[in-house]
Design a protein around this motif. Structure first.
Motif, mmCIF file in Angstrom:
data_model
loop_
_atom_site.group_PDB
_atom_site.id
_atom_site.type_symbol
_atom_site.label_atom_id
_atom_site.label_comp_id
_atom_site.label_asym_id
_atom_site.label_seq_id
_atom_site.Cartn_x
_atom_site.Cartn_y
_atom_site.Cartn_z
ATOM 1 N N ALA A 282 0.836 -1.212 0.000
ATOM 2 C CA ALA A 282 0.000 0.000 0.000
ATOM 3 C C ALA A 282 0.864 1.253 0.000
ATOM 4 C CB ALA A 282 -0.938 -0.011 1.192
ATOM 5 N N SER A 283 1.910 1.271 0.802
ATOM 6 C CA SER A 283 2.759 2.457 0.844
ATOM 7 C C SER A 283 3.540 2.605 -0.450
ATOM 8 C CB SER A 283 3.694 2.411 2.046
ATOM 9 O OG SER A 283 4.648 1.377 1.900
ATOM 10 N N SER A 284 3.819 1.504 -1.118
ATOM 11 C CA SER A 284 4.524 1.559 -2.381
ATOM 12 C C SER A 284 3.689 2.287 -3.437
ATOM 13 C CB SER A 284 4.862 0.148 -2.845
ATOM 14 O OG SER A 284 5.401 0.177 -4.131
ATOM 15 N N VAL A 285 2.401 1.997 -3.513
ATOM 16 C CA VAL A 285 1.511 2.662 -4.470
ATOM 17 C C VAL A 285 1.396 4.144 -4.122
ATOM 18 C CG1 VAL A 285 -0.881 2.803 -5.275
ATOM 19 C CG2 VAL A 285 0.231 0.584 -5.045
ATOM 20 N N THR A 286 1.229 4.443 -2.849
ATOM 21 C CA THR A 286 1.146 5.835 -2.399
ATOM 22 C C THR A 286 2.427 6.584 -2.724
ATOM 23 O OG1 THR A 286 -0.348 5.188 -0.627
ATOM 24 C CG2 THR A 286 0.724 7.318 -0.399
ATOM 25 N N ASP A 287 3.559 5.945 -2.470
ATOM 26 C CA ASP A 287 4.844 6.586 -2.763
ATOM 27 C C ASP A 287 5.009 6.854 -4.254
ATOM 28 O OD1 ASP A 287 5.495 6.543 -0.086
ATOM 29 O OD2 ASP A 287 6.789 4.774 -0.240
ATOM 30 N N ARG A 288 4.597 5.902 -5.099
ATOM 31 C CA ARG A 288 4.711 6.113 -6.539
ATOM 32 C C ARG A 288 3.837 7.267 -7.000
ATOM 33 N NH1 ARG A 288 3.609 0.938 -9.765
ATOM 34 N NH2 ARG A 288 2.101 0.588 -8.134
ATOM 35 N N ALA A 289 2.627 7.367 -6.463
ATOM 36 C CA ALA A 289 1.733 8.480 -6.818
ATOM 37 C C ALA A 289 2.310 9.806 -6.336
ATOM 38 C CB ALA A 289 0.350 8.253 -6.224
ATOM 39 N N ASP A 290 2.826 9.827 -5.109
ATOM 40 C CA ASP A 290 3.419 11.058 -4.567
ATOM 41 C C ASP A 290 4.630 11.499 -5.384
ATOM 42 O OD1 ASP A 290 1.533 11.258 -2.560
ATOM 43 O OD2 ASP A 290 2.790 10.286 -1.049
ATOM 44 N N ARG A 291 5.505 10.551 -5.717
ATOM 45 C CA ARG A 291 6.704 10.892 -6.504
ATOM 46 C C ARG A 291 6.324 11.410 -7.883
ATOM 47 N NH1 ARG A 291 8.958 6.266 -4.226
ATOM 48 N NH2 ARG A 291 8.495 5.072 -6.094
ATOM 49 N N ALA A 292 5.367 10.771 -8.528
ATOM 50 C CA ALA A 292 4.937 11.216 -9.861
ATOM 51 C C ALA A 292 4.356 12.627 -9.796
ATOM 52 C CB ALA A 292 3.923 10.242 -10.445
ATOM 53 N N ALA A 293 3.534 12.894 -8.788
ATOM 54 C CA ALA A 293 2.921 14.224 -8.645
ATOM 55 C C ALA A 293 3.978 15.282 -8.358
ATOM 56 C CB ALA A 293 1.871 14.204 -7.540
#
Length: 151
Positions: A35-46
């Motif tokens: 779950a944190s991996s998906v959140t981290d990927r979204a945060d990094r992309a944004a």
């Protein structure tokens, strides 16, 4: 002296109970990491998108020209800065611009340095259940990630 009783080891029931507890703990840890991996990927992309848009805005101010940001099939590009970015796998982005009739889909955002020539836009980014919205404010020129939400 009394002879000591030989150690018998663990029973089958004790070993099964230990394996069940270990499996439950492992499942909890793996689900948190995923779950944190998906959140981290979204945060990094944004955040990467925000940084690139700010750089385009600075270039537009410095040269007094419009710097277009183009949406591609898998990401975006900014020719004036020689930037080509790919979204993380699974990320879907909707680029929207506001005009007199409301929000509409767009394939190009024009970064401008002058306040009256800026446009209001947003990029809605979704990856699995995580959503991030990058907003461009036409009045202040501020580019930021709006309060993050999870669906």
């Amino acid at each position: 002296m009394i002879a000591s009783r030989r150690s018998r080891g663990f029973s089958l029931f004790e070993m099964l109970a230990a394996l069940v507890v270990l499996a439950l703990v492992t499942g909890l840890v793996v689900s948190r990491i995923a779950a944190s991996s998906v959140t981290d990927r979204a945060d990094r992309a944004a955040e990467t998108l925000v940084d690139d848009l700010r750089r385009a805005q600075i270039l537009a101010r410095g040269r007094a020209v419009v710097v277009p940001v183009f949406r591609t099939e898998t990401g975006y590009r900014i020719d004036g800065l020689s930037i080509v970015r790919e979204w993380p796998i699974g990320l879907v982005a909707s680029w929207q611009r506001r005009d007199h009739s409301g929000w509409s889909e767009t394939h190009t955002l024009n970064m401008a340095g002058r306040p009256l020539s800026r446009e209001e836009a947003r990029i809605v980014m979704r990856i699995e259940s995580v959503e991030r919205v990058v907003k461009l404010d036409p009045i202040s020129g501020r580019i930021h990630v709006e309060q993050s939400t999870q669906r």
